[in-house]
Scaffold this motif. Structure first.
Motif, mmCIF file in Angstrom:
data_model
loop_
_atom_site.group_PDB
_atom_site.id
_atom_site.type_symbol
_atom_site.label_atom_id
_atom_site.label_comp_id
_atom_site.label_asym_id
_atom_site.label_seq_id
_atom_site.Cartn_x
_atom_site.Cartn_y
_atom_site.Cartn_z
ATOM 1 N N SER A 6 0.834 -1.184 0.000
ATOM 2 C CA SER A 6 0.000 0.000 0.000
ATOM 3 C C SER A 6 0.876 1.244 0.000
ATOM 4 C CB SER A 6 -0.933 -0.002 1.210
ATOM 5 O OG SER A 6 -0.264 0.398 2.378
ATOM 6 N N ILE A 7 0.289 2.322 -0.393
ATOM 7 C CA ILE A 7 1.023 3.588 -0.427
ATOM 8 C C ILE A 7 1.410 4.012 0.983
ATOM 9 C CG2 ILE A 7 0.807 6.046 -0.953
ATOM 10 C CD1 ILE A 7 -0.792 5.268 -3.428
ATOM 11 N N LEU A 8 0.501 3.859 1.936
ATOM 12 C CA LEU A 8 0.785 4.247 3.317
ATOM 13 C C LEU A 8 1.978 3.451 3.862
ATOM 14 C CD1 LEU A 8 0.001 5.874 5.832
ATOM 15 C CD2 LEU A 8 -1.531 3.997 6.444
ATOM 16 N N ALA A 9 1.993 2.157 3.661
ATOM 17 C CA ALA A 9 3.099 1.325 4.148
ATOM 18 C C ALA A 9 4.411 1.709 3.470
ATOM 19 C CB ALA A 9 2.782 -0.141 3.919
ATOM 20 N N SER A 10 4.364 2.002 2.188
ATOM 21 C CA SER A 10 5.561 2.411 1.470
ATOM 22 C C SER A 10 6.084 3.751 1.995
ATOM 23 C CB SER A 10 5.265 2.500 -0.026
ATOM 24 O OG SER A 10 6.427 2.842 -0.736
ATOM 25 N N MET A 11 5.175 4.674 2.263
ATOM 26 C CA MET A 11 5.577 5.968 2.837
ATOM 27 C C MET A 11 6.258 5.757 4.186
ATOM 28 S SD MET A 11 2.257 8.378 2.056
ATOM 29 C CE MET A 11 2.899 9.778 2.983
ATOM 30 N N PHE A 12 5.676 4.900 5.003
ATOM 31 C CA PHE A 12 6.242 4.648 6.324
ATOM 32 C C PHE A 12 7.629 4.015 6.202
ATOM 33 C CE2 PHE A 12 6.854 2.003 10.114
ATOM 34 C CZ PHE A 12 6.828 3.001 11.078
ATOM 35 N N HIS A 13 7.755 3.043 5.319
ATOM 36 C CA HIS A 13 9.043 2.383 5.140
ATOM 37 C C HIS A 13 10.109 3.376 4.711
ATOM 38 C CE1 HIS A 13 12.174 -0.158 3.374
ATOM 39 N NE2 HIS A 13 11.792 -1.029 4.284
ATOM 40 N N ASP A 14 9.791 4.231 3.747
ATOM 41 C CA ASP A 14 10.752 5.241 3.293
ATOM 42 C C ASP A 14 11.146 6.186 4.420
ATOM 43 O OD1 ASP A 14 10.608 4.126 0.778
ATOM 44 O OD2 ASP A 14 9.437 5.754 -0.108
ATOM 45 N N SER A 15 10.171 6.562 5.250
ATOM 46 C CA SER A 15 10.451 7.513 6.327
ATOM 47 C C SER A 15 11.330 6.907 7.418
ATOM 48 C CB SER A 15 9.147 8.024 6.943
ATOM 49 O OG SER A 15 8.552 7.031 7.757
ATOM 50 N N GLN A 16 11.295 5.593 7.560
ATOM 51 C CA GLN A 16 12.053 4.938 8.622
ATOM 52 C C GLN A 16 13.410 4.417 8.169
ATOM 53 O OE1 GLN A 16 10.991 5.001 11.898
ATOM 54 N NE2 GLN A 16 9.567 6.395 10.891
ATOM 55 N N ALA A 17 13.745 4.588 6.917
ATOM 56 C CA ALA A 17 14.995 4.039 6.379
ATOM 57 C C ALA A 17 16.213 4.511 7.172
ATOM 58 C CB ALA A 17 15.141 4.388 4.902
ATOM 59 N N VAL A 18 16.284 5.777 7.482
ATOM 60 C CA VAL A 18 17.429 6.316 8.219
ATOM 61 C C VAL A 18 17.395 5.836 9.671
ATOM 62 C CG1 VAL A 18 18.492 8.446 9.076
ATOM 63 C CG2 VAL A 18 17.680 8.324 6.722
ATOM 64 N N ASN A 19 16.206 5.850 10.272
ATOM 65 C CA ASN A 19 16.083 5.469 11.683
ATOM 66 C C ASN A 19 16.434 4.005 11.933
ATOM 67 O OD1 ASN A 19 15.148 8.048 12.138
ATOM 68 N ND2 ASN A 19 13.002 7.450 12.162
ATOM 69 N N THR A 20 16.206 3.149 10.968
ATOM 70 C CA THR A 20 16.429 1.715 11.170
ATOM 71 C C THR A 20 17.661 1.194 10.430
ATOM 72 O OG1 THR A 20 14.916 1.164 9.349
ATOM 73 C CG2 THR A 20 13.973 1.289 11.572
ATOM 74 N N TYR A 21 18.471 2.085 9.913
ATOM 75 C CA TYR A 21 19.657 1.683 9.167
ATOM 76 C C TYR A 21 20.610 0.852 10.031
ATOM 77 C CZ TYR A 21 23.950 1.990 6.425
ATOM 78 O OH TYR A 21 25.082 1.687 5.719
ATOM 79 N N ASP A 22 20.874 1.299 11.259
ATOM 80 C CA ASP A 22 21.787 0.570 12.139
ATOM 81 C C ASP A 22 21.253 -0.820 12.466
ATOM 82 O OD1 ASP A 22 23.599 2.660 12.175
ATOM 83 O OD2 ASP A 22 22.822 3.519 14.044
ATOM 84 N N ALA A 23 19.947 -0.931 12.664
ATOM 85 C CA ALA A 23 19.346 -2.243 12.921
ATOM 86 C C ALA A 23 19.544 -3.156 11.717
ATOM 87 C CB ALA A 23 17.856 -2.094 13.241
ATOM 88 N N ASP A 24 19.396 -2.597 10.524
ATOM 89 C CA ASP A 24 19.601 -3.373 9.298
ATOM 90 C C ASP A 24 21.035 -3.885 9.217
ATOM 91 O OD1 ASP A 24 18.531 -4.286 6.683
ATOM 92 O OD2 ASP A 24 20.039 -2.902 5.884
ATOM 93 N N LEU A 25 21.992 -3.026 9.537
ATOM 94 C CA LEU A 25 23.399 -3.437 9.531
ATOM 95 C C LEU A 25 23.661 -4.531 10.561
ATOM 96 C CD1 LEU A 25 25.319 -0.043 9.175
ATOM 97 C CD2 LEU A 25 24.935 -1.791 7.420
ATOM 98 N N ALA A 26 22.909 -4.511 11.666
ATOM 99 C CA ALA A 26 23.074 -5.510 12.723
ATOM 100 C C ALA A 26 22.332 -6.810 12.412
ATOM 101 C CB ALA A 26 22.591 -4.936 14.053
ATOM 102 N N GLY A 27 21.668 -6.870 11.262
ATOM 103 C CA GLY A 27 20.974 -8.101 10.877
ATOM 104 C C GLY A 27 19.545 -8.187 11.376
ATOM 105 N N LEU A 28 18.969 -7.047 11.751
ATOM 106 C CA LEU A 28 17.568 -7.011 12.169
ATOM 107 C C LEU A 28 16.748 -6.401 11.037
ATOM 108 C CD1 LEU A 28 17.920 -5.692 15.831
ATOM 109 C CD2 LEU A 28 17.693 -8.052 15.049
ATOM 110 N N TYR A 29 15.666 -7.053 10.710
ATOM 111 C CA TYR A 29 14.854 -6.615 9.578
ATOM 112 C C TYR A 29 13.408 -6.442 10.013
ATOM 113 C CZ TYR A 29 19.063 -8.362 7.439
ATOM 114 O OH TYR A 29 20.379 -8.581 7.134
#
Length: 176
Positions: free
Chosen positions: A1-24
């Motif tokens: 959905s558009i809403l979910a995509s907007m949310f995902h884009d907005s959180q990319a910076v906030n969750t970058y470190d978690a992504d690097l740590a292997g959390l998705y």
């Protein structure tokens, strides 16, 4: 959905470190409501899930910004417009099967028209309706290195957050 995509884009910076740590994580809006999935091997997984829930359920809807809307709408429109051009034959069969089996469905042309009509006001209204939905239920399925007490605590915090937002009692400052 558009809403979910907007949310995902907005959180990319906030969750970058978690992504690097292997959390998705992922968030999707379904007919049944909002689905948040988190995975990875860390004792910080419940913290990530709580952060995602808090950001999405923030009544101010900070992530609802015009540049996220334009990006999300563009992604959805490109996907819809090239659906049959870039898919294998079995994907076409699955599309028509799902379309015929769905209780509420619409052809691709109608989906494109509806997507083009989406405005910031309509997205904000949709987000608000999700937050205020009295039929929202919390289900948690925790696996991996999560103790029973951690899973119970996560469930209680999530339930409390959703209830406080739905009842109009939550503000971002009241969340711990």
């Amino acid at each position: 959905s558009i809403l979910a995509s907007m949310f995902h884009d907005s959180q990319a910076v906030n969750t970058y470190d978690a992504d690097l740590a292997g959390l998705y994580w992922s968030l999707s809006c379904t007919q049944a409501g909002v689905k948040v999935s988190c995975s990875g091997f860390s004792d910080r997984l419940p913290d990530l899930a709580n952060t995602i829930l808090k950001q999405f359920y923030d009544p101010s809807g900070e992530f609802l910004q015009a540049h996220f809307l334009e990006s999300a709408r563009d992604q959805v429109l490109r996907s819809l417009r090239t659906y049959f051009e870039s898919r294998r034959a079995d994907s076409h069969a699955i599309y028509y099967r799902d379309f015929l089996m769905a209780s509420v469905g619409q052809p691709l042309d109608a989906s494109i028209e509806e997507t083009e009509k989406v405005t910031m006001e309509s997205i904000k209204a949709y987000h608000k309706s999700l937050l205020e939905n009295n039929e929202t239920l919390i289900e948690c399925f925790c696996t991996g290195n999560v103790s029973e007490s951690t899973a119970t605590k996560f469930f209680q915090e999530s339930s409390s957050l959703v209830a406080s937002v739905r009842d109009g009692e939550a503000t971002p400052m009241t969340w711990t």
